[in-house]
Design a protein around this motif. Structure first.
Motif, PDB file in Angstrom:
ATOM      1  N   GLU A 136       0.829  -1.210   0.000  1.00  0.00           N
ATOM      2  CA  GLU A 136       0.000   0.000   0.000  1.00  0.00           C
ATOM      3  C   GLU A 136       0.859   1.254   0.000  1.00  0.00           C
ATOM      4  OE1 GLU A 136      -3.186   0.658  -0.221  1.00  0.00           O
ATOM      5  OE2 GLU A 136      -3.790  -1.430  -0.465  1.00  0.00           O
ATOM      6  N   ILE A 191       2.261   1.784  -3.450  1.00  0.00           N
ATOM      7  CA  ILE A 191       1.259   2.340  -4.372  1.00  0.00           C
ATOM      8  C   ILE A 191       1.159   3.848  -4.181  1.00  0.00           C
ATOM      9  CG2 ILE A 191      -1.211   2.441  -4.894  1.00  0.00           C
ATOM     10  CD1 ILE A 191      -1.341  -0.557  -4.394  1.00  0.00           C
ATOM     11  N   ARG A 192       1.110   4.282  -2.923  1.00  0.00           N
ATOM     12  CA  ARG A 192       1.023   5.726  -2.648  1.00  0.00           C
ATOM     13  C   ARG A 192       2.254   6.455  -3.175  1.00  0.00           C
ATOM     14  NH1 ARG A 192      -1.069   3.758   2.334  1.00  0.00           N
ATOM     15  NH2 ARG A 192       0.971   4.027   3.338  1.00  0.00           N
ATOM     16  N   VAL A 248       2.057   6.749  -6.983  1.00  0.00           N
ATOM     17  CA  VAL A 248       1.090   7.790  -7.335  1.00  0.00           C
ATOM     18  C   VAL A 248       1.702   9.176  -7.119  1.00  0.00           C
ATOM     19  CG1 VAL A 248      -1.128   8.829  -6.700  1.00  0.00           C
ATOM     20  CG2 VAL A 248      -0.924   6.341  -6.879  1.00  0.00           C
ATOM     21  N   ASN A 249       2.474   9.307  -6.054  1.00  0.00           N
ATOM     22  CA  ASN A 249       3.169  10.573  -5.790  1.00  0.00           C
ATOM     23  C   ASN A 249       4.156  10.894  -6.916  1.00  0.00           C
ATOM     24  OD1 ASN A 249       4.037  12.881  -4.342  1.00  0.00           O
ATOM     25  ND2 ASN A 249       5.703  11.725  -3.401  1.00  0.00           N
ATOM     26  N   SER A 275       3.906   9.876 -10.013  1.00  0.00           N
ATOM     27  CA  SER A 275       3.137  10.206 -11.223  1.00  0.00           C
ATOM     28  C   SER A 275       2.602  11.636 -11.165  1.00  0.00           C
ATOM     29  CB  SER A 275       1.985   9.207 -11.402  1.00  0.00           C
ATOM     30  OG  SER A 275       1.029   9.337 -10.373  1.00  0.00           O
ATOM     31  N   GLY A 311       3.925   0.498 -12.235  1.00  0.00           N
ATOM     32  CA  GLY A 311       3.785   1.935 -11.982  1.00  0.00           C
ATOM     33  C   GLY A 311       4.733   2.762 -12.824  1.00  0.00           C
ATOM     34  N   PRO A 321      -2.654   9.908 -12.829  1.00  0.00           N
ATOM     35  CA  PRO A 321      -2.347   9.321 -11.513  1.00  0.00           C
ATOM     36  C   PRO A 321      -3.475   8.493 -10.932  1.00  0.00           C
ATOM     37  CG  PRO A 321      -1.546  11.574 -11.612  1.00  0.00           C
ATOM     38  CD  PRO A 321      -2.319  11.342 -12.867  1.00  0.00           C
ATOM     39  N   ARG A 322      -4.717   8.918 -11.128  1.00  0.00           N
ATOM     40  CA  ARG A 322      -5.851   8.154 -10.599  1.00  0.00           C
ATOM     41  C   ARG A 322      -5.981   6.807 -11.307  1.00  0.00           C
ATOM     42  NH1 ARG A 322     -10.702  12.690  -9.924  1.00  0.00           N
ATOM     43  NH2 ARG A 322      -9.604  14.008  -8.370  1.00  0.00           N
ATOM     44  N   GLU A 362      -3.247   4.556  -9.965  1.00  0.00           N
ATOM     45  CA  GLU A 362      -3.583   4.016  -8.639  1.00  0.00           C
ATOM     46  C   GLU A 362      -4.589   2.880  -8.744  1.00  0.00           C
ATOM     47  OE1 GLU A 362      -5.117   5.500  -4.226  1.00  0.00           O
ATOM     48  OE2 GLU A 362      -5.183   6.874  -5.941  1.00  0.00           O
ATOM     49  N   THR A 363      -5.613   3.060  -9.584  1.00  0.00           N
ATOM     50  CA  THR A 363      -6.628   2.019  -9.762  1.00  0.00           C
ATOM     51  C   THR A 363      -6.007   0.757 -10.359  1.00  0.00           C
ATOM     52  OG1 THR A 363      -8.342   3.690 -10.116  1.00  0.00           O
ATOM     53  CG2 THR A 363      -8.820   1.457 -10.861  1.00  0.00           C
ATOM     54  N   ARG A 400      -3.841  -1.039  -7.693  1.00  0.00           N
ATOM     55  CA  ARG A 400      -4.649  -1.723  -6.680  1.00  0.00           C
ATOM     56  C   ARG A 400      -5.268  -3.002  -7.255  1.00  0.00           C
ATOM     57  NH1 ARG A 400      -4.756   0.828  -2.130  1.00  0.00           N
ATOM     58  NH2 ARG A 400      -4.405   3.069  -2.012  1.00  0.00           N
TER      59      ARG A 400
END
Length: 249
Positions: free
Chosen positions: A75, A78-79, A82-83, A85, A224, A234-235, A238-239, A242
Motif C-alpha cells: 500500500e 502504491i502511494r 502515485v506521488n 506520477s 507503476g 495518476p488516478r 492508482e486504480t 490496486r
C-alpha cells in the motif's frame, strides 16, 4: 516477528512430546544423539552436495525470515508511485530525479533512474522483467535447499533405522545392548519424518510465499513506472496498481 511461526514450531514439538507421554513412554527416549547425527548430519551433507556455496549460504540466511520476515508494504509503495506520477505530471520526468536517491531498494532506484533518463516504456518493462526473473530464480533456488532437506531427511531416517537394526543383530547374544540399538532405529525414523514435516517442508513453503510477496512488490513498481512513462493519469495508475495487487494477494 511472525508469532504464528513460533506458536506452530512449539506446538508441533509439544504435540509429539505430549503424545509420547500420554502413551506412557519416557520423553527422554526421544533424545538420541546418534540418531540426530545420522539424520540431520546426513541431510545437511546431501543438501550441501546438491547446492552451490552461494545457494546454500543464502538459503541458511533466509531461515531467519520464518521468525522475522521482511516487511513488504504494498500500500505504501502504491502511494509512492502515485506521488511520482503526480510529480511527473506537474514538472516532467526530470522532476523525479530527487526521488531516485531516496530509494533504499536497488531495484526501485534503478527502475526510477531509467524512467528519469527517458527510457521507453517497452524497454523499461523488458529490462526490469529480466531482472525480476533472475532475482526470483536465485531466491527460489536458495529456498529450495529446505524443500530438498524435507525430501532427504525421511530417507536418512530409514538409513538410521537400518543401522540401528544392524547394531541389534550384532548383539543378539547380549540383551543389555538390544534396547539401545532398537531405540536408535525407531528414533531415527521419528527424527527423519518429523523434521521433514514439522520443519523443512513448512519452512520451504513459507519462504516461497515470502519470495512471491517480494516479487509482487517489484512487479508493482514496474507496472507503476511503465504507466508513468506512458503519461497515464495518476488516478488511473492508482486504480491499476490496486487491481494488480488484488490479483497477487
Amino acid at each position: 516477528m511472525d508469532k504464528i511461526s513460533i506458536i506452530a514450531i512449539i506446538g508441533g514439538f509439544s504435540a509429539i512430546i505430549a503424545g509420547q507421554a500420554m502413551e506412557g513412554g519416557n520423553v527422554s527416549s526421544l533424545l538420541q544423539l546418534t540418531a540426530f547425527m545420522i539424520v540431520i548430519g546426513g541431510t545437511l551433507s546431501a543438501v550441501m552436495l546438491q547446492s552451490t556455496p552461494k545457494q546454500f549460504v543464502t538459503g541458511l540466511r533466509m531461515l531467519r525470515w520464518v521468525i522475522v520476515p521482511p516487511a513488504f508494504n504494498h500500500e505504501s509503495m502504491i502511494r509512492e508511485v502515485v506521488n511520482w506520477s503526480q510529480s511527473a505530471r506537474r514538472g516532467g520526468l526530470l522532476s523525479l530525479e530527487g526521488f531516485v536517491n531516496m530509494q533504499r531498494d536497488p531495484f526501485t532506484r534503478k527502475a526510477l533512474q531509467m524512467l528519469v533518463d527517458g527510457g521507453e516504456p517497452d524497454t523499461l518493462r523488458s529490462v526490469m522483467e529480466v531482472e525480476i526473473t533472475m532475482f526470483e530464480h536465485a531466491r527460489r533456488q536458495a529456498a529450495k535447499i529446505w524443500e530438498s532437506a524435507g525430501g532427504y531427511s525421511p530417507t536418512l531416517g530409514i538409513l538410521g533405522a537400518v543401522l540401528g537394526l544392524i547394531h541389534v543383530m550384532e548383539n543378539l547374544t547380549d540383551p543389555s545392548k538390544l534396547g539401545a540399538g532398537i531405540a536408535v532405529a525407531f528414533v531415527a525414523t521419528v527424527y527423519g519424518v518429523g523434521s521433514a514435516n514439522l520443519l523443512f517442508l513448512p519452512i520451504a513453503n513459507k519462504l516461497k510465499n515470502i519470495i512471491s510477496s517480494e516479487v509482487a512488490m517489484k512487479e508493482l513498481v514496474v507496472e507503476g513506472i511503465v504507466a508513468i512513462a506512458n503519461g497515464e493519469n495518476p488516478r488511473i495508475i492508482e486504480t491499476r496498481l490496486r487491481g494488480f495487487l488484488a490479483m497477487h494477494e
